[in-house]
Motif scaffolding. Structure first.
Motif, PDB file in Angstrom:
ATOM      1  N   ASN A 100      10.934   7.031  -4.880  1.00 54.05           N
ATOM      2  CA  ASN A 100      10.229   6.052  -5.706  1.00 54.05           C
ATOM      3  C   ASN A 100      10.207   4.751  -4.895  1.00 54.05           C
ATOM      4  OD1 ASN A 100       9.900   7.880  -7.500  1.00 54.05           O
ATOM      5  ND2 ASN A 100      12.012   7.154  -8.663  1.00 54.05           N
ATOM      6  N   VAL A 112       7.532   4.982  -2.146  1.00 53.79           N
ATOM      7  CA  VAL A 112       6.203   5.057  -2.842  1.00 53.79           C
ATOM      8  C   VAL A 112       5.631   3.350  -3.133  1.00 53.79           C
ATOM      9  CG1 VAL A 112       4.572   5.479  -4.705  1.00 53.79           C
ATOM     10  CG2 VAL A 112       6.256   7.163  -3.369  1.00 53.79           C
ATOM     11  N   ALA A 113       6.829   2.837  -3.602  1.00 58.08           N
ATOM     12  CA  ALA A 113       6.687   1.438  -4.277  1.00 58.08           C
ATOM     13  C   ALA A 113       6.372   0.528  -2.946  1.00 58.08           C
ATOM     14  CB  ALA A 113       7.782   0.818  -4.985  1.00 58.08           C
ATOM     15  N   GLN A 129       4.919   1.486  -0.259  1.00 63.17           N
ATOM     16  CA  GLN A 129       3.460   1.822   0.330  1.00 63.17           C
ATOM     17  C   GLN A 129       2.803   1.103  -0.607  1.00 63.17           C
ATOM     18  OE1 GLN A 129       3.037   3.364   3.246  1.00 63.17           O
ATOM     19  NE2 GLN A 129       0.760   3.173   2.991  1.00 63.17           N
ATOM     20  N   GLN A 130       2.730   1.164  -1.931  1.00 61.62           N
ATOM     21  CA  GLN A 130       1.914   0.464  -2.704  1.00 61.62           C
ATOM     22  C   GLN A 130       1.852  -1.092  -2.500  1.00 61.62           C
ATOM     23  OE1 GLN A 130       2.934   1.996  -6.712  1.00 61.62           O
ATOM     24  NE2 GLN A 130       2.124   3.976  -6.307  1.00 61.62           N
ATOM     25  N   GLN A 169       2.597  -2.525   0.164  1.00 60.66           N
ATOM     26  CA  GLN A 169       2.037  -2.980   1.438  1.00 60.66           C
ATOM     27  C   GLN A 169       0.281  -2.856   1.197  1.00 60.66           C
ATOM     28  OE1 GLN A 169       2.873   0.054   4.351  1.00 60.66           O
ATOM     29  NE2 GLN A 169       2.134  -1.156   6.038  1.00 60.66           N
ATOM     30  N   GLU A 170       0.034  -1.803   0.431  1.00 68.20           N
ATOM     31  CA  GLU A 170      -1.625  -1.728   0.100  1.00 68.20           C
ATOM     32  C   GLU A 170      -2.200  -3.118  -0.594  1.00 68.20           C
ATOM     33  OE1 GLU A 170      -2.061   2.130  -1.686  1.00 68.20           O
ATOM     34  OE2 GLU A 170      -1.789   3.165   0.265  1.00 68.20           O
ATOM     35  N   LEU A 171      -0.997  -3.560  -1.566  1.00 66.79           N
ATOM     36  CA  LEU A 171      -1.469  -4.506  -2.225  1.00 66.79           C
ATOM     37  C   LEU A 171      -1.492  -5.633  -1.492  1.00 66.79           C
ATOM     38  CD1 LEU A 171      -2.246  -5.892  -5.080  1.00 66.79           C
ATOM     39  CD2 LEU A 171       0.368  -6.199  -5.509  1.00 66.79           C
ATOM     40  N   ASP A 198      -4.756  -5.540   0.760  1.00 64.08           N
ATOM     41  CA  ASP A 198      -5.958  -5.676  -0.229  1.00 64.08           C
ATOM     42  C   ASP A 198      -6.139  -7.245  -0.444  1.00 64.08           C
ATOM     43  OD1 ASP A 198      -8.189  -4.909  -1.751  1.00 64.08           O
ATOM     44  OD2 ASP A 198      -7.023  -5.779  -3.280  1.00 64.08           O
ATOM     45  N   TYR A 237     -11.423  -1.588  -3.002  1.00 68.68           N
ATOM     46  CA  TYR A 237     -10.344  -1.523  -1.961  1.00 68.68           C
ATOM     47  C   TYR A 237     -10.914  -0.884  -0.980  1.00 68.68           C
ATOM     48  CZ  TYR A 237      -6.299  -1.099   0.935  1.00 68.68           C
ATOM     49  OH  TYR A 237      -5.502  -1.283   1.790  1.00 68.68           O
ATOM     50  N   LYS A 295      -9.641   0.642   2.573  1.00 72.57           N
ATOM     51  CA  LYS A 295      -8.146   0.545   3.599  1.00 72.57           C
ATOM     52  C   LYS A 295      -8.961   0.595   5.105  1.00 72.57           C
ATOM     53  CE  LYS A 295      -4.483   3.144   4.886  1.00 72.57           C
ATOM     54  NZ  LYS A 295      -3.611   4.292   4.741  1.00 72.57           N
TER      55      LYS A 295
END
Length: 289
Positions: A245, A248-249, A251-252, A254-256, A259, A281, A283
């Motif tokens: 978790n 995943v958090a 990674q998310q 990082q994407e946020l 963006d 978004y 990437k």
């Protein structure tokens, strides 16, 4: 009865011989049995004979006419005195004189012993003379086997040791300053080591070791707790689902952030030209952008 001990268990008798072939240890026997002992052996200057005093057990009864025979003991060596009892006659009493005789051939044996002693002495003197002759030859021999050569080699060896001693003394004299400096340095090092030893004695090494041991025990306890999943870090290390978790958090997040960097207008309503970006978004190829 004067001079006679009535409580004595043995009777004393006397006899005499032309030769003294007895000793105080010589036995007094009868028919091969030891029945008495010799008390005294003296030379009679008036008669020129050897007077022998001996004692016999009181239980032995024999005639005064018996003979005291001087005989050889055989393979045992030495001589003995045997009672040759006579039949009948007056019983011998304490203090009686008993006539003597010598075993046939014993006198000849005694005289031959004296002559043998003389010949043996001659042989001994001859051997001593031969020994002295050989010793003289050894001393006078100048060959390698001679005593002179051996003494010469010993003298050379002693001189060599003496020369070596002189060289050693000279070496010490030449390096006296160096040796003194070395000894002084060694003495200083010894004193420093002694001072260090005294300082180490004052250090509470046992207390330090005890503290270190306690610290290692606490670290071991902490590591054991982490291994069992205790605490936040322990759960993070042992809970695979929590790790996934978090991954995943991360990674998310990082994407946020990515963006947000590329499309800040989505999160901040500022329009320079009055136009909003409605695109979704996208990437980037390089995530570091």
């Amino acid at each position: 009865m004067k001079g006679i001990n009535i409580f004595q268990s043995k009777n004393e008798f006397y006899t005499e011989f032309d030769y003294n072939a007895l000793t105080p240890a010589s036995p007094v026997t009868i028919k091969g049995n030891n029945v008495g002992k010799i008390n005294d052996i003296k030379y009679d200057f008036e008669t020129g004979k050897t007077r022998v005093a001996f004692t016999i057990d009181k239980n032995l009864q024999f005639s005064k006419d018996s003979k005291m025979r001087l005989y050889e003991l055989g393979i045992m060596g030495g001589n003995g005195m045997a009672i040759i009892p006579a039949k009948g006659g007056t019983p011998a009493k304490n203090g009686d004189f008993i006539a003597s005789e010598v075993e046939e051939g014993l006198v000849k044996s005694l005289t031959s012993n004296f002559s043998g002693l003389s010949s043996g002495l001659d042989e001994t003197l001859e051997s001593a003379d031969s020994l002295l002759v050989n010793l003289n030859k050894l001393v006078e021999d100048d060959s390698e086997k001679g005593l002179k050569n051996a003494i010469g080699e010993l003298n050379t060896t002693i001189k060599s040791f003496q020369t070596l001693s002189y060289s050693f003394n000279s070496l010490i004299a030449k390096n006296d300053a160096t040796l003194t400096s070395m000894l002084s340095n060694f003495d200083k090092v010894s004193k420093d080591l002694g001072a260090l030893t005294e300082d180490l004695k004052d250090v509470e090494i046992s207390k330090t070791v005890k503290t270190l041991d306690q610290t290692l025990l606490e670290v071991n306890t902490l590591l054991a707790g982490l291994d069992q999943g205790e605490g936040t870090l322990g759960k993070l290390l042992t809970d695979e689902e929590l790790y996934n978790n978090l991954e995943v958090a991360s990674q998310q997040l990082q994407e946020l952030l990515q963006d947000f960097k590329l499309n800040p207008s989505r999160y901040i309503k500022v329009s320079v030209f009055g136009k909003n970006n409605k695109e979704g978004y996208i990437k980037p190829e390089d995530e570091r952008q």
